[in-house]
Structure formats: C-alpha cells, structure tokens
Design a protein around this motif. Structure first.
Motif, mmCIF file in Angstrom:
data_model
loop_
_atom_site.group_PDB
_atom_site.id
_atom_site.type_symbol
_atom_site.label_atom_id
_atom_site.label_comp_id
_atom_site.label_asym_id
_atom_site.label_seq_id
_atom_site.Cartn_x
_atom_site.Cartn_y
_atom_site.Cartn_z
ATOM 1 N N ILE B 123 0.828 -1.202 0.000
ATOM 2 C CA ILE B 123 0.000 0.000 0.000
ATOM 3 C C ILE B 123 0.864 1.254 0.000
ATOM 4 O O ILE B 123 1.810 1.374 0.769
ATOM 5 N N GLY B 124 0.532 2.168 -0.871
ATOM 6 C CA GLY B 124 1.256 3.432 -0.909
ATOM 7 C C GLY B 124 2.594 3.329 -1.600
ATOM 8 O O GLY B 124 3.420 4.227 -1.504
ATOM 9 N N SER B 125 2.850 2.219 -2.317
ATOM 10 C CA SER B 125 4.150 2.095 -2.972
ATOM 11 C C SER B 125 4.150 2.739 -4.357
ATOM 12 O O SER B 125 5.160 2.764 -5.026
ATOM 13 N N HIS B 126 3.002 3.240 -4.767
ATOM 14 C CA HIS B 126 2.964 3.879 -6.080
ATOM 15 C C HIS B 126 3.637 5.252 -6.008
ATOM 16 O O HIS B 126 3.991 5.728 -4.926
ATOM 17 N N ARG B 127 3.768 5.848 -7.163
ATOM 18 C CA ARG B 127 4.376 7.170 -7.214
ATOM 19 C C ARG B 127 3.328 8.200 -6.820
ATOM 20 O O ARG B 127 2.313 8.362 -7.483
ATOM 21 N N PHE B 128 3.578 8.879 -5.728
ATOM 22 C CA PHE B 128 2.647 9.921 -5.308
ATOM 23 C C PHE B 128 2.848 11.150 -6.185
ATOM 24 O O PHE B 128 3.915 11.326 -6.770
ATOM 25 N N LEU B 129 1.824 11.955 -6.258
ATOM 26 C CA LEU B 129 1.970 13.201 -7.011
ATOM 27 C C LEU B 129 3.064 14.037 -6.357
ATOM 28 O O LEU B 129 3.210 14.031 -5.141
ATOM 29 N N ARG B 130 3.814 14.735 -7.175
ATOM 30 C CA ARG B 130 4.948 15.497 -6.655
ATOM 31 C C ARG B 130 4.824 16.959 -7.048
ATOM 32 O O ARG B 130 4.157 17.290 -8.009
ATOM 33 N N ALA B 131 5.501 17.795 -6.326
ATOM 34 C CA ALA B 131 5.623 19.191 -6.719
ATOM 35 C C ALA B 131 7.009 19.637 -6.295
ATOM 36 O O ALA B 131 7.503 19.196 -5.261
ATOM 37 N N ARG B 132 7.633 20.442 -7.096
ATOM 38 C CA ARG B 132 8.986 20.871 -6.757
ATOM 39 C C ARG B 132 9.079 22.385 -6.745
ATOM 40 O O ARG B 132 8.283 23.064 -7.352
ATOM 41 N N GLY B 133 10.071 22.873 -6.046
ATOM 42 C CA GLY B 133 10.305 24.312 -6.040
ATOM 43 C C GLY B 133 10.712 24.788 -4.668
ATOM 44 O O GLY B 133 10.744 24.016 -3.707
ATOM 45 N N GLU B 134 11.037 26.065 -4.600
ATOM 46 C CA GLU B 134 11.383 26.714 -3.342
ATOM 47 C C GLU B 134 10.238 26.501 -2.349
ATOM 48 O O GLU B 134 9.077 26.650 -2.715
ATOM 49 N N GLU B 135 10.581 26.196 -1.132
ATOM 50 C CA GLU B 135 9.605 26.096 -0.042
ATOM 51 C C GLU B 135 8.589 24.973 -0.203
ATOM 52 O O GLU B 135 7.654 24.868 0.570
ATOM 53 N N MET B 136 8.737 24.168 -1.266
ATOM 54 C CA MET B 136 7.821 23.032 -1.375
ATOM 55 C C MET B 136 8.345 21.928 -0.468
ATOM 56 O O MET B 136 9.534 21.657 -0.431
ATOM 57 N N HIS B 137 7.471 21.337 0.274
ATOM 58 C CA HIS B 137 7.901 20.177 1.047
ATOM 59 C C HIS B 137 6.762 19.188 1.176
ATOM 60 O O HIS B 137 5.603 19.533 1.026
ATOM 61 N N GLU B 138 7.141 17.953 1.413
ATOM 62 C CA GLU B 138 6.148 16.899 1.546
ATOM 63 C C GLU B 138 6.064 16.470 2.992
ATOM 64 O O GLU B 138 7.077 16.358 3.669
ATOM 65 N N VAL B 139 4.873 16.241 3.454
ATOM 66 C CA VAL B 139 4.705 15.697 4.791
ATOM 67 C C VAL B 139 3.942 14.389 4.656
ATOM 68 O O VAL B 139 2.894 14.342 4.020
ATOM 69 N N ARG B 155 -0.500 11.965 2.263
ATOM 70 C CA ARG B 155 0.694 12.630 1.756
ATOM 71 C C ARG B 155 0.324 14.067 1.409
ATOM 72 O O ARG B 155 -0.528 14.303 0.560
ATOM 73 N N PHE B 156 0.960 14.997 2.091
ATOM 74 C CA PHE B 156 0.650 16.410 1.876
ATOM 75 C C PHE B 156 1.735 17.059 1.035
ATOM 76 O O PHE B 156 2.914 16.904 1.332
ATOM 77 N N LEU B 157 1.317 17.781 0.019
ATOM 78 C CA LEU B 157 2.259 18.616 -0.719
ATOM 79 C C LEU B 157 2.056 20.034 -0.220
ATOM 80 O O LEU B 157 0.989 20.612 -0.386
#
Lengths: 299, 494
Positions: B123-139, B155-157
């Motif tokens: 479970i959850g081994s798929h590729r989660f949606l991503r976002a990149r850039g300054e101040e972007m972080h994942e929780v 998964r929080f972007l």
C-alpha cells in the motif's frame, strides 16, 4: 535566602503546570490528574531508556541538556517575589531573553536533526513566532525600566509599587497585557499553541520534541515547567508589594496559583487561533508594549 | 434520465436478466448521459461476467441499472465526472481492466491477490503526485497516527504552511468482507460481518443488508420492527454526531465542548445498549425484523434518558456556536462548494453542508421513514462550520424522531420469517447511515445463494471530498477538516 528561592523555584515549577491542568479539568467538568502528576511523570521518564534515531547526529542528544542548563541559569536571574535574584546587574533581562533564546535555538536544532518533516515544520513555526515575541518582551522590559527607573530585572520587579500603578496605570496595564500574551506564546499555551493536542500537524512546541524519549524527554518537560514558572514569577511580581519582606512570599505564591488559574480560564474559554492569526496577536502584544513605552516618554 | 436503463426502487428485487446489457461504448454513453442529467453514481460492481452500474436519481427516488460484459480497456470518465474516479480505480483493481486516461490510476485498496501482495506492491508504494520548487515540502502522515484512529496514509504537498494537495492512500483495513460473502448462503455469519463493515456504523450496514434480503424475499416487516430499527439507526446517528462535535471542539483546542460531548456520546451509546445489550448496536437488526423488543418500562426509561442527555448536548453545542474563537476556526475553513460537492458525488452531512438536498431517508424512503418523514437538514456554506452545524441540526431532528417513535411505538410482533432467497435476482439497498448513504448490492445465484455482495460505504465517495476541502488551507487546519468529514477507513477498505 536567595538560595532558598532557587531551591523553591526548582522544586515547585512543575506544580504550576499541574495547577493549570487541574483547573482546566475542573472547568471542563472532569476530575483531573493528581497535583503531583508532573513529578510522577518526570520520575517515570527518568527511569526509562532512551531511543535515538539512526539518522540523527549528536545534536538531538545535546539539545535537552543545553536547554535545561540555560533555563537553570535563568532561574538565577529572576527574583521570586520578595526574595531577590542571586545574580543581578543592569540590563540582565537581555541576558535572560537570550538565554531563553538559546534554549529555543538548541531545541530547534535538535528537532531539525531528526530529519522528520513534522519537526522541521515545528521548528519553522517556533522560529517565526519567537522572532515576533522577542521584540514584545523587550518593549515590556523597556517600559518597566522607564517607569521604575531601575535597570536590572531584580530591581525593576522589586521597586514596582502601588505608587507606580497609581501614576502610570494605562502604561502598566498595557504592559501587563502585552507580557501576558508573550507569556502565553513563550510557553506554547492556547490560543497560540495547544500543549495537550495529539495532532502533530497543528503543534508548534510539542512537535519539536516528538523524537525525544526517557530522561531526555524528562529534561525537556522539566524545562517547560521551569520556563512557565519563571515567566509567571516575573508577571506575578508586577502585582506584589515592593521590597524584600519575606512575609509577602505566601501572597506571591498565591498569586502564582492565580496566574495558573487564569491561564486555565483563558484556555477553557477559547479555541486556538488559526496559525496565520498568531503573528497578529504577537504583533499586537508588541504594539501594546510600545504604546506603554511611548506614553512614559511623552509624560 | 437514461432511456435504456432498468429503473427500480430502493430494495425492489429485479431479475438479473431484466437488466439490459449494452456494449461498452453504449454503456459508457448511457453512463455519461445519466451523470450529465444530474444522476449520481452509487456503485460500479462486478456481477459475474458483467459490470453493473447503479445510478441514483435522488429527486425521483429511483435507481437506474445497466450492465455490460467485462472488457479489457475502459476509457476513463473521471476527468469529466470526478465522482467516477474512485469507482473506476476500484473496478480496475478488482477485475484487472486497464484504465485509459485516468488522472491517477492507482489501486484503491491494494487488494492482495491469492494471499500475495498486490501486483503493484504494498500500500502506498505507487508514485505519489509530486511538486517541486522553493519552499515546497512533503509531509507524510500515517498509517500509524498519534490519535487512536484507524490506519491510513496521507501525503501532503505543502508550500510553506499552505497545503497544495493531499493524496490519501488506504487499504490497510482490508479484510475481504465482500469475498467472504460471495457464493455463500445467508447465515448468522452474514450479520456478524455486516456489523463489522464499519464498527461505528454497525446498525446502518446491518440494516442495509437486512433490507436487501427482505426485499429479495418480499418479507414485509411489522411496523413495530420498522420503528425499533429507525430508533436504533437514529441513536447511532446521534451518538456519532455528538462525538464528532466534541472531536471538532477538541481539534480547535476548545476543551469544554470536547469533554462534555465525549461523555455524552457514551451516554447515547449506553441507550443503544439498553435496546440490545451492545453499545454499538450489534445484534439489534436481524433479517425479518429486530432481535429485541421494548417493554413499556424500558421505553419510558429510554425517553427520559434521551431527553435528559439531549439537554446536555444542547448546552455543550451552544457553547460552540456562541464562541467567536471557535467560529473563527470553523468558518470558511475547508470549503466544498455545492457544484464541487455534486461533481464529486458527496453524500451525507458533507453533501448537505454544501447545500445538496439529498438524504436517503427522504429520497429513498423505507421502513419507518415511509410513514414518518424527516426534514432534510441542509446548510449552504460547505465549510467546517457547515458540516458541524448540519450535524447539530440532525441531532435535534433525530432526537425528536426517536422520542416520537418511542412514544407512538405501534403494537405487534418484531420478527417475520424470512424465506429462502430467490434465484438470479438483484436488489439494491440504500440506508442513510450517519456518514451518508450506504449502498449494498445483493445478487443471488442459480440456487438462491449470494453470488455477489457489494458494499459501498459513503466514505468511498467522500474521501476525495476531504482532499478537495483542504486544498489551499493551512496544513494546520487539516485535522479539523478531516474531523468534519470523519470518514471511515474500514468501511472504505472492506
């Protein structure tokens, strides 16, 4: 005498937290934990082992020790009502502020060291809000120094008397409000932070210590108790009669209990602020204190 | 409206062969046409070699059915109709068809296959949606949480403190309930399983199951049994709503309501226990009626307790509505507009808080709700406050309803015999549980066994609503938004 005060502070600090918790429970219609619960917690934690994350460096181990050490240094600088501080010199409140700042800094480093996204978030919030609380603290101190003409924390708190309250009522009231807000923010209480929440995403202070355990956690918890005790002692001293008459000590301690209850009442009567509103509250604390200082200068 | 579809009522049995079978293209066109005209997708189960679609027409209180033979590739409708997204993922996972152009084609539950891990991993081994850039972080939060709640991974972007996107990954609670029921005869085990589909909705799910069985066997319940069921269902609703109000108060750090409601939830659960001996209402609903009757003394006692606890709830709830700092946290937090609520096919209080006037107790009346109607509790703001306030409205109306049913409880027996299930029939049962409309699809086989049993908890439709509600909010407001939906993990995972 001062050393008795030191021992008294170190011994009674956790009790103030306990009074807050107990009052909160009573207001919410519960019975609440025993008054000695914080002491039980500390003994329990001291008997436990410690778990360190594999990815952390020594910082995470260092932070509770340094934090507790600087807070113990702070105890030396703060008078306990009528009992003078062991160490006092002009401008010592700057040392006090930055000792606390150092404690916070090392806690934040310890939090970042764990590499957890939660703790990074907590550290970022803590840094932001502390930066806003600090000017407010200095402005209240400057206002008090101006009103009393004294220059050390000890002298300020021991000179302030009914005369000052009579002549500078508005300024002192503003300062009291500002200081109380700083007090709530520094100690991570509602409406700024919620010390009892289990929701990591909403935490500020608590989330930074998630990875600490055992004696380390005990040191942190004890540090929290010391900090709230010290700041409450400063706040209470504004209202006790001046001088070094030890007979006022019971009154002073009673006032500390009252402050604990006041905090409990504030916490029970309102929800936490939204995070984006917290800066506004802290800035208004700064504005109150600045206004008080301004009033004193124009008089 | 769909011209070709078979149209049935709630709990009305229909022979399988009467459901028109279309080819995939026509099936999809009919589905699109239905969704375009305001019908809502309720379930998309696999029935034998067919795929069945169940659409709800809330205004008319009818269910539209169509089926198509299994196929290899399904051109996704999720972009046009977001409410299709979770059901398409479920379909793809269950019968291995390929989704074409689905915005996020990952398994819904990561069902294990033949005791092994899912083809695509854990479970959850798929590729989660991503976002990149300054101040972007994942929780990443969960599956183990700080509170005593069920497991789920979030998964929080985030961009600083602002939440850009939330991806929810569930499946940890999968127990294989539907599989356990397929190709079986209804026995005592069936009710036990239904009571554990979602532990906090025992009565709702058991009622949905029993109504389907009664519909299939044309079993007519006595009015007394119907009313006792309604009392149980409303008690479940009140207990959970009261608990939710308390939990929301807890999340914003408002201790008084949190403490009071925490206790009062227990008080209502205890009243349920007076009814059947179990605080979560296990054992009260059985096929053909209810397992426990009420005598005059118990009725009196229950009425007194319900009124007394309701007074306390009123006091605790009013503390919330009268406190500006609480309202400041709730108002305009986690808004789902009416348009979005309809597009996502939200159900229950979450939908009603956004202004959708849907409630299976009114739209698809059964049992006691046919004789005694309940008004639909609606609010228009779609925010956390709306979802809290709709709960409060429902508490008041449910309490009134419970008291009225207890007072006017008709005489009669409480159980009717249930005959053997007929062969090759289908029935769909909708029950308005406290979270929203529960849907059970029951299909019998050649020998009158349960061939397919499909459970659709409202949580399946509402989880995407939560993900939408928190967009653009501060990450600190996620917990209160989450609590305002309070969705089921095990009801979703089955």
């Amino acid at each position: 005498m001062s050393f008795i005060a030191l021992i008294l502070s170190l011994a009674l600090a956790p009790l103030l937290l306990s009074i807050i918790n107990r009052s909160k429970a009573v207001i919410a219609g519960r019975r609440g934990a025993p008054l000695l619960q914080p002491y039980f917690n500390l003994t329990r934690l001291l008997q436990k082992g410690v778990v360190y994350s594999d990815v952390s460096s020594g910082l995470v181990q260092l932070s509770p020790v340094v934090n507790l050490a600087v807070l113990c240094c702070c105890v030396v600088l703060v008078p306990l009502g009528p009992i003078p501080a062991i160490l006092h010199f002009s401008g010592d409140f700057i040392l006090l502020a930055y000792l606390m700042g150092m404690g916070r800094f090392i806690t934040m480093l310890g939090a970042l060291d764990t590499g957890s996204s939660f703790e990074g978030m907590g550290a970022s919030r803590e840094a932001f809000f502390a930066a806003l609380a600090e000017p407010a603290f200095f402005l209240t101190m400057a206002g008090l120094a101006r009103i009393t003409g004294a220059q050390s924390l000890n002298d300020i708190l021991q000179t302030i008397n009914s005369e000052h309250w009579l002549h500078a009522t508005p300024s002192l009231l503003l300062i009291a409000v500002a200081f109380f807000l700083v007090f709530l923010a520094e100690n991570a209480r509602i409406p700024i932070d919620d010390p009892t929440t289990h929701l990591e995403l909403t935490m500020i202070h608590e989330v930074m210590i998630l990875d600490h355990s055992g004696p380390d956690l005990a040191m942190i918890e004890y540090g929290v108790a010391l900090k709230i005790w010290l700041l409450a002692a400063i706040f209470a001293a504004l209202f006790v009669p001046p001088g070094t008459n030890v007979l006022w000590l019971p009154l002073f301690l009673l006032l500390m209990v009252a402050i604990g209850m006041l905090v409990a009442m504030v916490e029970s009567s309102m929800a936490r602020l939204r995070l984006i509103r917290v800066p506004q509250l802290l800035i208004s604390a700064g504005v109150f204190a600045g206004l008080a200082l301004f009033l004193e200068f124009v008089q | 409206m769909i011209s070709q579809a078979a149209v049935i009522h709630n709990n009305e049995p229909i022979p399988l062969k009467k459901i028109p079978r279309l080819d995939v293209t026509d099936f999809q066109q009919a589905l699109s046409a239905g969704l375009d005209t305001g019908l809502a997708i309720t379930a998309l189960p696999v029935v034998g070699d067919d795929i069945l679609m169940v659409l709800r027409h809330d205004q008319q209180g009818r269910l539209h059915l169509l089926r198509t033979a299994k196929f290899n590739t399904w051109p996704s409708l999720a972009v046009r109709f977001p409410q299709m997204a979770p059901l398409e993922r479920e379909l793809a996972e269950e019968c291995g068809i390929n989704l074409k152009d689905h915005p996020h084609p990952v398994p819904l539950r990561y069902l294990p296959r033949n005791g092994q891990e899912h083809d695509s991993g854990y479970i959850g081994s798929h590729r989660f949606l991503r976002a990149r850039g300054e101040e972007m972080h994942e929780v990443a939060v969960g599956p183990v949480h700080a509170g005593i709640i069920e497991p789920g991974h979030f998964r929080f972007l985030c961009h600083g403190e602002t939440l850009f996107h939330l991806e929810i990954s569930l499946g940890y609670q999968h127990r294989g309930i539907e599989k356990a029921l397929g190709n079986s005869r209804p026995d005592k085990r069936l009710i036990m399983l239904m009571e554990t589909v979602a532990g906090d909705t025992s009565i709702g799910h058991t009622m949905a199951c029993c109504q389907a069985l009664e519909g299939l066997t044309h079993c007519q319940l006595s009015p007394r049994a119907m009313d006792i069921r309604a009392i149980a269902l409303e008690l479940e609703r009140v207990a959970n709503h009261v608990g939710d109000l308390g939990a929301m108060a807890m999340d914003v750090g408002y201790a008084p309501t949190a403490s009071f409601c925490g206790r009062l939830r227990g008080a209502f659960l205890n009243i349920t226990a007076m009814l059947c001996g179990n605080r979560y209402g296990r054992g009260v609903v059985i096929p053909g009626g209810v397992a426990h009757d009420l005598d005059a003394e118990l009725i009196q006692k229950m009425m007194t307790l319900v009124s007394r606890h309701f007074d306390d709830v009123t006091e605790a709830a009013n503390l919330l509505w009268d406190n500006p700092s609480v309202l400041a946290r709730m108002e305009e937090t986690g808004v789902v507009t009416k348009k979005h609520a309809r597009k996502l096919g939200l159900l229950g209080p979450a939908a009603r808080a956004s202004g959708l006037e849907i409630d299976a107790r009114t739209d698809f009346q059964t049992g006691a709700y046919r004789r005694h109607q309940l008004p639909i509790s609606v609010w228009f703001t779609g925010d956390v406050y709306g979802r809290a306030f709709v709960r409060w409205l429902e508490i008041q109306r449910s309490v009134t309803y419970i008291l009225a049913r207890l007072k006017e409880l008709p005489p009669g027996n409480t159980q009717q015999p249930v005959t053997e299930l007929p062969a090759e029939q289908l029935a769909i049962s909708l029950v308005e549980g406290w979270r929203g409309t529960i849907c059970h699809v029951v299909v019998t086989g050649k020998k009158g066994e349960l061939k397919t049993y499909k459970v659709v908890d409202p949580s399946v439709h509402n989880w995407p609503g939560l993900a939408l509600a928190v967009r653009g909010e501060g990450i600190m407001d996620f917990p209160i938004c989450n609590k305002s939906f309070n969705l089921s993990y095990c009801g979703h995972d089955l």
